[in-house]
Design a protein around this motif. Structure first.
Motif, PDB file in Angstrom:
ATOM      1  N   GLY A   1       0.802  -1.216   0.000  1.00 42.91           N
ATOM      2  CA  GLY A   1       0.000   0.000   0.000  1.00 42.91           C
ATOM      3  C   GLY A   1       0.832   1.262   0.000  1.00 42.91           C
ATOM      4  N   ALA A   2       1.760   1.374   0.949  1.00 40.65           N
ATOM      5  CA  ALA A   2       2.599   2.569   1.037  1.00 40.65           C
ATOM      6  C   ALA A   2       3.508   2.703  -0.179  1.00 40.65           C
ATOM      7  N   LEU A   3       3.915   1.578  -0.757  1.00 35.96           N
ATOM      8  CA  LEU A   3       4.785   1.631  -1.936  1.00 35.96           C
ATOM      9  C   LEU A   3       4.073   2.291  -3.111  1.00 35.96           C
ATOM     10  N   PHE A   4       2.829   1.860  -3.369  1.00 33.11           N
ATOM     11  CA  PHE A   4       2.096   2.421  -4.502  1.00 33.11           C
ATOM     12  C   PHE A   4       1.729   3.883  -4.256  1.00 33.11           C
ATOM     13  N   SER A   5       1.400   4.234  -3.020  1.00 39.74           N
ATOM     14  CA  SER A   5       1.112   5.637  -2.735  1.00 39.74           C
ATOM     15  C   SER A   5       2.381   6.475  -2.786  1.00 39.74           C
ATOM     16  N   GLY A   6       3.552   5.871  -2.475  1.00 43.78           N
ATOM     17  CA  GLY A   6       4.809   6.595  -2.603  1.00 43.78           C
ATOM     18  C   GLY A   6       5.159   6.899  -4.048  1.00 43.78           C
ATOM     19  N   VAL A   7       4.663   6.081  -4.985  1.00 39.99           N
ATOM     20  CA  VAL A   7       4.890   6.350  -6.404  1.00 39.99           C
ATOM     21  C   VAL A   7       4.287   7.688  -6.795  1.00 39.99           C
ATOM     22  N   LEU A   8       3.180   8.078  -6.145  1.00 38.71           N
ATOM     23  CA  LEU A   8       2.568   9.376  -6.418  1.00 38.71           C
ATOM     24  C   LEU A   8       3.544  10.507  -6.101  1.00 38.71           C
ATOM     25  N   ALA A   9       4.246  10.390  -4.972  1.00 39.09           N
ATOM     26  CA  ALA A   9       5.225  11.415  -4.608  1.00 39.09           C
ATOM     27  C   ALA A   9       6.370  11.471  -5.620  1.00 39.09           C
ATOM     28  N   ILE A  10       6.802  10.310  -6.092  1.00 40.53           N
ATOM     29  CA  ILE A  10       7.879  10.280  -7.090  1.00 40.53           C
ATOM     30  C   ILE A  10       7.425  10.933  -8.393  1.00 40.53           C
ATOM     31  N   PHE A  11       6.203  10.654  -8.806  1.00 44.68           N
ATOM     32  CA  PHE A  11       5.673  11.242 -10.041  1.00 44.68           C
ATOM     33  C   PHE A  11       5.588  12.767  -9.929  1.00 44.68           C
ATOM     34  N   ILE A  12       5.111  13.270  -8.791  1.00 43.98           N
ATOM     35  CA  ILE A  12       5.003  14.720  -8.607  1.00 43.98           C
ATOM     36  C   ILE A  12       6.384  15.358  -8.599  1.00 43.98           C
ATOM     37  N   ALA A  13       7.354  14.688  -7.958  1.00 40.61           N
ATOM     38  CA  ALA A  13       8.716  15.225  -7.960  1.00 40.61           C
ATOM     39  C   ALA A  13       9.288  15.268  -9.371  1.00 40.61           C
ATOM     40  N   LEU A  14       8.983  14.261 -10.176  1.00 37.97           N
ATOM     41  CA  LEU A  14       9.492  14.223 -11.545  1.00 37.97           C
ATOM     42  C   LEU A  14       8.857  15.307 -12.403  1.00 37.97           C
ATOM     43  N   VAL A  15       7.552  15.493 -12.251  1.00 38.42           N
ATOM     44  CA  VAL A  15       6.839  16.450 -13.096  1.00 38.42           C
ATOM     45  C   VAL A  15       7.074  17.884 -12.625  1.00 38.42           C
ATOM     46  N   TYR A  16       6.995  18.114 -11.335  1.00 32.93           N
ATOM     47  CA  TYR A  16       7.043  19.472 -10.822  1.00 32.93           C
ATOM     48  C   TYR A  16       8.479  19.983 -10.647  1.00 32.93           C
ATOM     49  N   LEU A  17       9.393  19.090 -10.250  1.00 31.07           N
ATOM     50  CA  LEU A  17      10.768  19.519  -9.987  1.00 31.07           C
ATOM     51  C   LEU A  17      11.680  19.092 -11.126  1.00 31.07           C
ATOM     52  N   ASN A  18      12.394  17.958 -10.948  1.00 32.43           N
ATOM     53  CA  ASN A  18      13.308  17.483 -11.984  1.00 32.43           C
ATOM     54  C   ASN A  18      13.635  16.027 -11.714  1.00 32.43           C
ATOM     55  N   PRO A  19      14.292  15.337 -12.653  1.00 26.34           N
ATOM     56  CA  PRO A  19      14.600  13.919 -12.442  1.00 26.34           C
ATOM     57  C   PRO A  19      15.462  13.655 -11.206  1.00 26.34           C
ATOM     58  N   PHE A  20      16.371  14.582 -10.872  1.00 28.63           N
ATOM     59  CA  PHE A  20      17.214  14.359  -9.696  1.00 28.63           C
ATOM     60  C   PHE A  20      16.370  14.364  -8.418  1.00 28.63           C
ATOM     61  N   ALA A  21      15.413  15.286  -8.333  1.00 30.42           N
ATOM     62  CA  ALA A  21      14.514  15.304  -7.174  1.00 30.42           C
ATOM     63  C   ALA A  21      13.670  14.030  -7.121  1.00 30.42           C
ATOM     64  N   ALA A  22      13.267  13.534  -8.294  1.00 27.54           N
ATOM     65  CA  ALA A  22      12.502  12.287  -8.324  1.00 27.54           C
ATOM     66  C   ALA A  22      13.346  11.114  -7.809  1.00 27.54           C
ATOM     67  N   LEU A  23      14.645  11.103  -8.164  1.00 26.71           N
ATOM     68  CA  LEU A  23      15.528  10.056  -7.646  1.00 26.71           C
ATOM     69  C   LEU A  23      15.670  10.149  -6.132  1.00 26.71           C
ATOM     70  N   LEU A  24      15.785  11.380  -5.625  1.00 27.00           N
ATOM     71  CA  LEU A  24      15.851  11.559  -4.167  1.00 27.00           C
ATOM     72  C   LEU A  24      14.559  11.069  -3.504  1.00 27.00           C
ATOM     73  N   MET A  25      13.412  11.380  -4.123  1.00 24.65           N
ATOM     74  CA  MET A  25      12.142  10.931  -3.570  1.00 24.65           C
ATOM     75  C   MET A  25      12.041   9.410  -3.607  1.00 24.65           C
ATOM     76  N   LEU A  26      12.554   8.809  -4.689  1.00 25.34           N
ATOM     77  CA  LEU A  26      12.592   7.349  -4.776  1.00 25.34           C
ATOM     78  C   LEU A  26      13.437   6.758  -3.654  1.00 25.34           C
ATOM     79  N   ALA A  27      14.565   7.408  -3.357  1.00 23.45           N
ATOM     80  CA  ALA A  27      15.421   6.932  -2.268  1.00 23.45           C
ATOM     81  C   ALA A  27      14.697   7.018  -0.932  1.00 23.45           C
TER      82      ALA A  27
END
Length: 391
Positions: A283-309
Motif C-alpha cells: 500500500g505505502a509503496l504504490f502511494s509513494g509512487v505518487l510522490a515520485i511522479f510529482i517530484a518528476l513532473v514538478y521539480l526534476n529527475p534528480f529530485a525524483a531520484l531523491l524521492m525514490l530513495a
C-alpha cells in the motif's frame, strides 16, 4: 426374560460379507495409499467449504465489506470506549464521542485533501504540460532520431488503444450513479454496524456462540476472544505502521522541497500514504509512487531520484523493523504469509481483499491454534461464566 442369539437374516449376512470384503480390499492397499486417500477426501471437503464461503463472500460483497470495515473500526474504538467508561463516563456518551470523533477525523482528512488538491492542481497541471514539452524535445534530440510525426503516430496508437476500451469507460460512467448509491448504502451500514457493536458487542457475540452445539461453546467463545485480542493488536499496530510510513515519506518530500523551491501537495501525499499503508507491504509503496511522479513532473529527475530513495528507505524500515518485529509479534503471522495473503486477497476481491487479507488470516490463525491446543478444556475463560455454557 432371556434373550437368545440374534437370528442372522439374509440381509445381515450380506452386510457382514460386504464389510469383510471391504476390509480385505483395504488390507491389500499399501499404507501410503490408505493414508493418502483418507487425507484426500478430507482436504477436498475442506476445500469445498472454503470455496463455497469465498463464493458467498464475493457474491454478498456489498454487505460483507461494510461489515468487515465495521469490525475493524470496532476493534479500534472499543478500547477507547472502555477507557472512558472506566473513568466514569456514561457509556452512551463514550460511544457517541468515539463514533462522532471518528467521523470528524475522516471528514477532516477528506476536506483537507480536497482543499490542498484544489489549490495545487492548477500549478501541477501547468508543470505537467511543461514536463511533457521538455520530454518531447528530449526525444527529438535523442539518439533515437524521432520526429514530430513519429511521436504523433505513437500518441495516436496509444489513443486508439484507449478507444478500444472506451466501452468499459462508458459503462463505468453510466453505472456511476448506482456505484455512488452502493457506496452511500455501504457507508450507512458500516456506521450502524459499528454503533451496535460498540453498544452490545458482548451480547452479539454471546448470541453467535449459542448457535453452536453446547459442548463446543467453550472452544468457540475462547477462540473468538483470542481472535479479538489479535485483531485489536493488528489495528493498533497497523495505525502505528501507517503513521511511520506517512511521516517518513511526507517529511522526506518536504525536506526535498526545501532544496528545490518547494514540493507541492505534501499534505495530500502524506494522507494518501497513511491510508494506503493499511494495505500491508504494497500500500505505502504504490502511494509513494505518487510522490515520485510529482517530484518528476514538478521539480526534476534528480529530485525524483531523491524521492525514490526516501520511499525505498521508508519501505526498508517497514519491511525490516516494523513488520517483522512489531507486526509479526502482534499478529503472529510470518512476513511471507503476509505477502501471499495480500496477493491472494487482492486477486480474489481487489482492494477490499488486500485490505482484509492480513487481519482475517491473523485472526483465523489464532482461533484455530487456540482450539487445536485444547486450552479451552483446562483453562476456560472465567469471564464466560455459566451463561454461555448453560444457554
Amino acid at each position: 426374560m432371556t434373550f437368545g442369539p440374534r437370528k442372522r437374516t439374509p440381509a445381515l449376512i450380506a452386510s457382514a460379507e460386504a464389510t469383510t470384503a471391504r476390509e480385505q480390499a483395504e488390507a491389500t492397499l499399501p499404507a501410503g495409499i490408505r493414508i493418502g486417500g483418507s487425507w484426500s477426501w478430507r482436504m477436498l471437503a475442506i476445500a469445498a467449504v472454503i470455496g463455497l464461503f469465498i463464493y458467498l463472500v464475493i457474491t454478498l460483497r456489498e454487505i460483507v465489506v461494510p461489515f468487515m470495515i465495521a469490525i475493524l473500526l470496532a476493534a479500534l474504538l472499543v478500547p477507547l470506549v472502555n477507557f472512558l467508561v472506566r473513568h466514569r463516563w456514561p457509556k452512551w456518551l463514550a460511544i457517541a464521542l468515539a463514533e462522532i470523533g471518528l467521523i470528524a477525523v475522516v471528514a477532516g482528512l477528506v476536506v483537507l485533501v480536497v482543499l490542498q488538491v484544489r489549490s495545487g492542481f492548477p500549478e501541477l497541471q501547468k508543470q505537467s504540460i511543461q514536463a511533457y514539452d521538455d520530454f518531447k524535445q528530449y526525444l527529438l534530440a535523442s539518439p533515437l532520431h524521432l520526429t514530430n510525426s513519429d511521436i504523433n503516430r505513437y500518441l495516436g496508437q496509444a489513443g486508439s488503444a484507449l478507444q478500444k476500451d472506451s466501452q468499459a469507460l462508458v459503462s463505468g460512467a453510466v453505472s456511476f450513479g448506482t456505484t455512488a448509491g452502493h457506496v452511500l448504502a455501504g457507508l450507512l451500514l458500516t456506521l450502524f454496524a459499528t454503533l451496535f457493536m460498540l453498544i452490545d458487542g458482548k451480547g452479539i457475540w454471546a448470541w453467535v456462540v449459542r448457535l453452536f452445539p453446547r459442548k463446543s461453546r467453550l472452544a468457540v467463545d475462547g477462540s473468538g476472544r483470542a481472535g479479538w485480542v489479535t485483531l485489536t493488536n493488528f489495528v493498533r499496530v497497523q495505525i502505528l505502521v501507517a503513521f511511520v510510513d506517512a511521516v517518513g515519506i511526507g517529511l522526506g518530500a518536504w525536506i526535498i522541497g526545501l532544496f528545490f523551491g518547494g514540493f507541492p501537495l505534501v499534505i495530500p501525499i502524506t494522507i494518501a500514504v497513511f491510508l494506503g499503508s493499511f494495505i500491508p507491504v504494497v500500500g505505502a509503496l504504490f502511494s509513494g509512487v505518487l510522490a515520485i511522479f510529482i517530484a518528476l513532473v514538478y521539480l526534476n529527475p534528480f529530485a525524483a531520484l531523491l524521492m525514490l530513495a526516501v520511499v525505498i528507505a521508508v519501505q526498508q524500515i517497514e519491511g525490516h523493523v516494523l513488520q517483522p518485529f512489531i507486526m509479526g509479534t502482534a499478529v503472529k503471522v510470518h512476513p511471507l504469509a503476509v505477502v501471499f495473503a495480500v496477493a491472494a486477497g487482492g486477486f480474489l476481491a481487489g482492494i477490499p481483499g488486500a485490505l482484509f487479507a492480513v487481519p482475517v488470516v491473523a485472526t483465523l490463525n489464532v482461533m484455530v491454534n487456540f482450539v487445536a491446543s485444547g486450552q479451552w478444556r483446562t483453562t476456560p475463560d472465567p469471564s464466560l461464566g455459566q451463561a454461555v455454557k448453560n444457554a
